[in-house]
Design an enzyme around this catalytic site. Sequence first.
Site, PDB file in Angstrom:
ATOM      1  N   GLU A 206       0.793  -1.230   0.000  1.00 32.11           N
ATOM      2  CA  GLU A 206       0.000   0.000   0.000  1.00 32.11           C
ATOM      3  C   GLU A 206       0.830   1.287   0.000  1.00 32.11           C
ATOM      4  OE1 GLU A 206      -4.078  -1.787   1.927  1.00 32.11           O
ATOM      5  OE2 GLU A 206      -2.803  -0.590   3.249  1.00 32.11           O
ATOM      6  N   GLU A 314      -6.548  -7.276  -2.008  1.00 32.53           N
ATOM      7  CA  GLU A 314      -7.035  -7.292  -0.627  1.00 32.53           C
ATOM      8  C   GLU A 314      -8.473  -6.808  -0.632  1.00 32.53           C
ATOM      9  OE1 GLU A 314      -5.055  -5.235   2.497  1.00 32.53           O
ATOM     10  OE2 GLU A 314      -3.036  -5.661   1.772  1.00 32.53           O
TER      11      GLU A 314
END
EC number: 3.2.1.78
Length: 383
Positions: A206, A314
């Site tokens: 991320e 995710e």
Amino acid sequence: MKLSNALLTLASLALANVSTALPKASPAPSTSSSAASTSFASTSGLQFTIDGETGYFAGTNSYWIGFLTDNADVDLVMGHLKSSGLKILRVWGFNDVTSQPSSGTVWYQLHQDGKSTINTGADGLQRLDYVVSSAEQHDIKLIINFVNYWTDYGGMSAYVSAYGGSGETDFYTSDTMQSAYQTYIKTVVERYSNSSAVFAWELANEPRCPSCDTSVLYNWIEKTSKFIKGLDADRMVCIGDEGFGLNIDSDGSYPYQFSEGLNFTMNLGIDTIDFGTLHLYPDSWGTSDDWGNGWITAHGAACKAAGKPCLLEEYGVTSNHCSVEGSWQKTALSTTGVGADLFWQYGDDLSTGKSPDDGNTIYYGTSDYQCLVTDHVAAIGSA
């Protein structure tokens, strides 16, 4: 995913119950040409190819598996993944610390006093060695990333702490930090360069650069992905971003904006990036559960336009798992441009008790597992 302090505590408690006498380390998976798979995982148009099979694949995430100290626990997880029909497991290939841990604590890299030390010992990368080895034995493919944007398990801030800087965003532009980061990448990539278990190398978990011009992350992604391809031209490389910064079908909500320094379409156009990644957490982003379906289709359209597949890497909610996540799975499976999905996160009963639960965890053998794994894998098979 950014882990909560509570989750880190659970993880620490689980690992604290394990004897500090680590199992005899397995050798690193062979990197000789004779050990190499006849073909590595790859893209095929807007789909993925694994072991000669092209199609849509399901998988999951386990940030903690490389920090386990009981080999039997690793094998248990891999066996359950295989029997469930899950093919891809995303693991954290980093565990950065800023001070010397106590004996028996697993850590991969120490950043301190302007230098970085990589731990290749029994309490270091040899734990990741066993994950890779077990994945080979169970025909599971791994996505391995190299650093975290968040502070969990060190992150970019560990580099900043050792080398100086005002925040995580300095990590992307500091020659000194990037040199240390690339040294770590080289160590990991060369360690597993011919393992049949590696699905893709991932730049970070991320990555963000709040309020930065999108050129900052673009330049870092381009430079780093080219560096990795120079080490291993046969493997896929991805970013590990959340999919932020997208004009296609944008409703103007926060995730579609460019405020985190990301431009999904521009970054996907880098020729050394093989596929796009996106994450999905409406609870954290101030959006609705239904909103997630449009997020998936918008990225599918962007990936279709780029001629590369997307990976829904995710996704999770803390309640109503089957109805909410099941809807996202159906959308992903039916969307041209999306080639696989990995739910966050996998859970199992280990020798020390249950694996960490952040509320998103889907435990093996539960009713949630039945609908989100067993039923989903069956739907993929009949699609």
